[in-house]
Design an enzyme around this catalytic site. Structure first.
Site, PDB file in Angstrom:
ATOM      1  N   GLU A 102     -10.280   3.062  -3.837  1.00 14.38           N
ATOM      2  CA  GLU A 102     -10.645   2.559  -2.822  1.00 14.38           C
ATOM      3  C   GLU A 102      -9.905   3.784  -1.622  1.00 14.38           C
ATOM      4  O   GLU A 102      -8.688   3.188  -1.605  1.00 14.38           O
ATOM      5  CB  GLU A 102     -10.376   1.782  -2.264  1.00 14.38           C
ATOM      6  CG  GLU A 102     -10.598   1.065  -0.886  1.00 14.38           C
ATOM      7  CD  GLU A 102     -10.136  -0.510  -0.575  1.00 14.38           C
ATOM      8  OE1 GLU A 102     -10.491  -1.352  -1.274  1.00 14.38           O
ATOM      9  OE2 GLU A 102     -10.498  -0.676   0.667  1.00 14.38           O
ATOM     10  N   HIS A 127      -5.127   3.315   0.250  1.00 18.33           N
ATOM     11  CA  HIS A 127      -5.287   3.226   1.385  1.00 18.33           C
ATOM     12  C   HIS A 127      -4.937   3.905   3.318  1.00 18.33           C
ATOM     13  O   HIS A 127      -3.736   4.432   3.082  1.00 18.33           O
ATOM     14  CB  HIS A 127      -4.288   2.234   1.540  1.00 18.33           C
ATOM     15  CG  HIS A 127      -4.232   0.752   2.657  1.00 18.33           C
ATOM     16  ND1 HIS A 127      -4.197   0.827   3.885  1.00 18.33           N
ATOM     17  CD2 HIS A 127      -4.846  -0.287   2.213  1.00 18.33           C
ATOM     18  CE1 HIS A 127      -4.819  -0.520   4.561  1.00 18.33           C
ATOM     19  NE2 HIS A 127      -4.894  -1.201   3.098  1.00 18.33           N
ATOM     20  N   TYR A 171       0.980  -1.730   0.034  1.00 24.80           N
ATOM     21  CA  TYR A 171      -0.194  -0.108   0.039  1.00 24.80           C
ATOM     22  C   TYR A 171       1.060   1.554   0.036  1.00 24.80           C
ATOM     23  O   TYR A 171       1.922   1.172   1.103  1.00 24.80           O
ATOM     24  CB  TYR A 171      -0.735  -0.193   1.346  1.00 24.80           C
ATOM     25  CG  TYR A 171      -2.262  -1.066   1.081  1.00 24.80           C
ATOM     26  CD1 TYR A 171      -2.566  -1.542  -0.042  1.00 24.80           C
ATOM     27  CD2 TYR A 171      -1.959  -2.050   2.082  1.00 24.80           C
ATOM     28  CE1 TYR A 171      -3.379  -2.501   0.117  1.00 24.80           C
ATOM     29  CE2 TYR A 171      -2.645  -3.488   2.307  1.00 24.80           C
ATOM     30  CZ  TYR A 171      -3.322  -3.426   0.541  1.00 24.80           C
ATOM     31  OH  TYR A 171      -4.434  -4.313   1.305  1.00 24.80           O
TER      32      TYR A 171
HETATM   33 MG    MG Z   1      -8.342  -2.121   1.621  1.00 27.20          MG
END
Ligand code: MG
Length: 421
Positions: free
Chosen positions: A251, A227, A173
């Site tokens: 996201e 993230h 991430y």
């Molecule tokens: Mg996630």
């Protein structure tokens, strides 16, 4: 001889009540990252029990103690068939509400009660939630690699396995935004590790997805998880720059502390937004869904209070044109995965499900675990949740808390300051 009216009344009176007689708490770690706390809720009907999970990798011992010391004594003697009433009663009894521990414990109870009800009815839980609204649950895969070409190779592999939806991360991430250890302008005697730089990230990620589109075309639906790494201005910039590659969703472009900025993001860009992996309270998801500010709600079913809460979120989504994309971290367990499955199967506001798969040791311990094949998740179709826990196998893997040895949530910028992980 009974009159017709009496026969009718008898047939529709419902099942006789069953009460909760015992609560078994089972801690087990059948693999790296698995710190699982399961429940068996036993009832006054011989042999009838339900299973549940209070999954919180980071606070597993607190969840276990809460179940054993606070919740189980309250639940014993209560009617197992009054799911909604007992969910609400349990919710308000600890007075302070919507915390991670209270929520995973509520989920464990809720799961066991739905499992019991399904077993009594002789039906999978999705039948009790309204029946099948789809034939199986489409999932998105996790692709990634250290370079853009490695990401293409990984995404192609998943696509060839049947996944139409593929999330791509370049490294961990924040990958694409990291400055190598020791490089760049560092404070004297300060932080020398890998450092996150949000402008670099916002430059790199659109290039990654342009490269994926160039190599793989438009047949794949791409997803990406920010993230929480960005500040609001960078989040808006990234969302705008990704419009050309048409993401399925982006996201957690902001941390949950900054959800008010989704209003501005919505006004500035058509890139679909998915949000809510860390949400634990209706106060967080309600405005985003009801004001039409996000496209997908990403809550983890186990972290919000189970099926009872998830089906209410699904109904809210249906009313406001949002879709579900329930979260599945790699450390989540097969019972929690099935909670999402049964809700996913029965709702019209379903969007996508995150994939998760389990090693053989887990499948031996938990017969009936859902199976992922060709991009779809399939439950066992047995009555209830459709899964069991073999206690003798679970006992072979004592519960461990590996969070103290895992440091993945620590991310720092060039000056040594913390960045959201
Ligand atoms: Mg996630």
């Amino acid at each position: 001889m009974l009159r017709a009216a009496d026969l009718y009344a008898q047939a529709t009176r419902g099942l006789p009540p069953v009460t909760i007689t015992n609560v078994k708490v089972i801690g087990t770690s059948p693999g790296p990252g698995y710190s699982w706390v399961f429940l068996k809720v036993e009832t006054s009907e011989p042999g009838l029990y339900g299973v549940g999970s209070a999954n919180d990798r980071y606070l597993c011992w607190a969840a276990k103690a809460a179940l054993e010391k606070h919740y189980a004594p309250f639940w014993i003697g209560k009617q197992a068939d009054r799911i909604e009433d007992l969910w609400q009663w349990n919710y308000q009894r600890s007075y302070w509400r919507n915390g991670p521990i209270t929520n995973v414990c509520a989920t464990a109870l809720d799961s066991a009660l739905w499992d019991i009800k399904g077993k009594r009815a002789g039906m999978p839980v999705y039948e009790l939630l309204g029946g099948k609204a789809r034939d199986a649950v489409p999932c998105y895969a996790h692709a990634g690699g250290p370079t853009m070409d490695a990401c293409v190779e990984s995404a192609q592999e998943w696509h060839e396995k049947g996944f139409r939806h593929v999330r791509v991360q370049m490294g961990g991430y924040g990958g694409g935004g990291f400055i190598a250890p020791g490089e760049g302008s560092r404070p004297e005697s300060g932080f020398q590790g890998q450092a996150f730089d949000e402008e670099l990230y916002v430059d790199t990620i659109p290039q990654l997805f342009q490269h994926l589109r160039d190599k793989m075309g438009w047949d794949v639906k791409f997803l990406h998880d920010v993230h929480e790494h960005l500040s609001p201005a960078s989040a808006m910039e990234l969302a705008k720059r990704l419009e050309d590659v048409k993401m399925f969703f982006v996201e957690d472009i902001l941390p949950p502390e900054q959800i008010q900025y989704f209003r501005q993001i919505r006004q500035q860009t058509t890139t679909p937004m998915a949000m809510g992996e860390l949400f634990t309270s209706p106060q967080e998801w309600r405005p985003l869904i009801s004001e039409g500010l996000i496209d997908f709600i990403r809550t983890r079913v186990g972290m919000i209070g189970g099926i009872t809460q998830a089906k209410k979120i699904a109904a809210l989504c249906e009313q406001f044109g949002c879709r579900t994309a329930f979260q599945e971290g790699g450390e989540n367990d097969p019972i929690n995965q099935l909670l999402a499955y049964h809700v996913d199967m029965s709702i019209s506001s379903f969007g996508i499900q995150e994939e998760n798969d389990f090693p053989e040791a887990v499948r031996e311990m938990m017969p009936g675990a859902a199976e992922l094949r060709g991009g779809y998740l399939y439950g066992s179709d047995l009555p209830g949740l459709g899964i069991d826990i073999k206690e003798d196998v679970a006992a072979k893997y004592p519960l461990v808390d590996d969070h103290h040895t895992s440091d993945w949530t620590t991310v720092r910028g060039m000056d040594g300051s913390l960045v959201r992980p």
